[in-house]
Enzyme design. Structure first.
Site, PDB file in Angstrom:
ATOM      1  N   LYS A  53      27.366 -23.596 -18.902  1.00  0.00           N
ATOM      2  CA  LYS A  53      27.723 -24.195 -20.272  1.00  0.00           C
ATOM      3  C   LYS A  53      28.504 -23.176 -21.107  1.00  0.00           C
ATOM      4  O   LYS A  53      29.333 -23.633 -21.811  1.00  0.00           O
ATOM      5  CB  LYS A  53      26.385 -24.530 -20.680  1.00  0.00           C
ATOM      6  CG  LYS A  53      25.563 -25.662 -20.330  1.00  0.00           C
ATOM      7  CD  LYS A  53      24.132 -25.839 -20.639  1.00  0.00           C
ATOM      8  CE  LYS A  53      23.453 -26.879 -19.636  1.00  0.00           C
ATOM      9  NZ  LYS A  53      22.392 -27.093 -20.062  1.00  0.00           N
ATOM     10  N   GLN A  97      17.362 -23.938 -23.460  1.00  0.00           N
ATOM     11  CA  GLN A  97      17.539 -24.373 -22.009  1.00  0.00           C
ATOM     12  C   GLN A  97      15.901 -24.427 -21.449  1.00  0.00           C
ATOM     13  O   GLN A  97      15.067 -23.676 -21.763  1.00  0.00           O
ATOM     14  CB  GLN A  97      18.108 -23.249 -21.017  1.00  0.00           C
ATOM     15  CG  GLN A  97      18.289 -23.531 -19.556  1.00  0.00           C
ATOM     16  CD  GLN A  97      19.005 -24.615 -19.318  1.00  0.00           C
ATOM     17  OE1 GLN A  97      19.988 -24.872 -19.893  1.00  0.00           O
ATOM     18  NE2 GLN A  97      18.491 -25.698 -18.489  1.00  0.00           N
ATOM     19  N   ASP A 120      21.627 -31.661 -27.533  1.00  0.00           N
ATOM     20  CA  ASP A 120      21.100 -32.134 -26.442  1.00  0.00           C
ATOM     21  C   ASP A 120      20.630 -33.496 -26.653  1.00  0.00           C
ATOM     22  O   ASP A 120      20.521 -34.358 -25.547  1.00  0.00           O
ATOM     23  CB  ASP A 120      19.929 -31.307 -26.011  1.00  0.00           C
ATOM     24  CG  ASP A 120      20.186 -30.498 -24.643  1.00  0.00           C
ATOM     25  OD1 ASP A 120      21.333 -30.938 -23.988  1.00  0.00           O
ATOM     26  OD2 ASP A 120      19.416 -29.558 -24.512  1.00  0.00           O
TER      27      ASP A 120
END
Ligand code: NAP
Length: 286
Positions: A53, A97, A120
């Site tokens: 990412k 994460q 997200d």
């Protein structure tokens, strides 16, 4: 005739060109898009995901800030960091994460992220926006699957779509996005007695299970679009999806490979959401 391959690698590259252009435009207007990535602990897979990412951000002109913490981090300390990032105008997207260590409640952490920075799309508020059709950040993996389906040029209107899997991050939002695109949607899960009964009627099958060979050629209607979200390993340790690719590609009309299908699109949609967050913030300043 074997199915057309829907390449997530190629589509990602095309979308990332546009993302880089938008990032450059935003930066020259004084707002460089910024993504904060929080990594807690030593999970090797998480380290790989985060590295990918961060690299994708760098390649498209998005500033990323990687905040690494030991597995012993307290929930209070993580929530305090998220509060600081929520207030930081240089940060447009916040990603934590998963998985988190057991002392930290992931729901509390996701809820702490400002909806305007929830790139997200995992928060309850973002899920509500999706459910009601309001604008907002869509979860990256199903959002990427929609782009892959769109890239075939086939309209979803009136089509029958079957989603296998009902997780909050993939299956459920996928079903809602398909519904929003006017497909008739069936959701299957581990209690569905005869998966093939449903998939054989489907114009579009999205498999998001996490089990190899869940979808085989005899379960697919000729010409159907098959999107394989699964990430599994075969006996040789090679990455594979939920779909028996070799068999299904002989029946389907279009199919995503694993690797090179949904995976690259997930990161690309994260970048896209971050750009949109930055543009929205810029709009507020302008
Ligand atoms: P998950 O939370 O474990 O959900 C799996 C779903 O599959 C559940 O809803 C489960 O049903 C259902 N299921 C399990 N066995 C089944 C069966 N035999 N028949 C029908 N349904 C069955 O997993 P997830 O997070 O949604 O991820 C699914 C897969 O996608 C995993 O392989 C994951 O690694 C992969 N993934 C890939 C990406 C990417 O970027 N490529 C991103 C996210 C996830 P129940 O609800 O009844 O348990």
């Amino acid at each position: 005739m074997p199915a057309n391959l829907i390449s997530g690698t190629q589509l990602s590259q095309e979308i990332r060109v546009d993302i880089a252009r938008r990032a450059a435009r935003s930066s020259s207007a004084g707002v460089q898009p910024g993504l904060a990535v929080i990594l807690v602990g030593d999970d090797p897979a998480s380290h790989v995901y985060v590295r990918n990412k961060v690299q994708a951000c760098a390649a498209t002109g998005i500033r990323s800030v990687l905040e690494r913490h030991p597995a012993s981090l307290t929930q209070a300390a993580l929530l305090a960091q998220i509060a600081a990032l929520n207030a930081d105008p240089a940060v447009h997207g916040i990603l934590v994460q998963m998985p988190l260590p057991p002392q930290i409640d992931p729901n509390a952490v996701i809820a702490a992220i400002s909806t305007a920075k929830d790139v997200d799309g995992y928060s309850v508020l973002s899920a509500g926006e999706l459910l009601t059709g309001a604008p907002g950040f869509r979860p990256c993996t199903p959002y990427g699957c929609m782009k892959l389906i769109e890239s075939t040029g086939i309209s979803l209107k009136g089509k029958h779509a079957v989603v296998i899997g009902r997780s909050n991050t993939v299956g459920k939002p996928m079903a809602l996005l398909l519904l929003q695109a006017n497909a008739t949607v069936t959701i299957c899960h581990s209690n569905t007695p005869d998966l093939g009964l449903h998939t054989r009627q489907a114009d579009v099958v999205v498999a998001a299970v996490g089990r190899r060979n869940t979808v085989t050629a005899d379960m697919i209607k000729p010409g159907a679009i098959v999107i394989d979200v699964g990430m599994n390993r075969d006996e040789a340790g090679k990455l594979c999806g939920d779909v028996d690719f070799a068999g299904v590609r002989e029946v389907a009309g279009a199919i995503t490979p694993v690797p090179g299908g949904v995976g690259p699109m997930t990161i690309t949609m994260l970048l896209l959401n971050t750009i949109e967050a930055a543009e929205a913030a810029q709009g507020k300043i302008a």
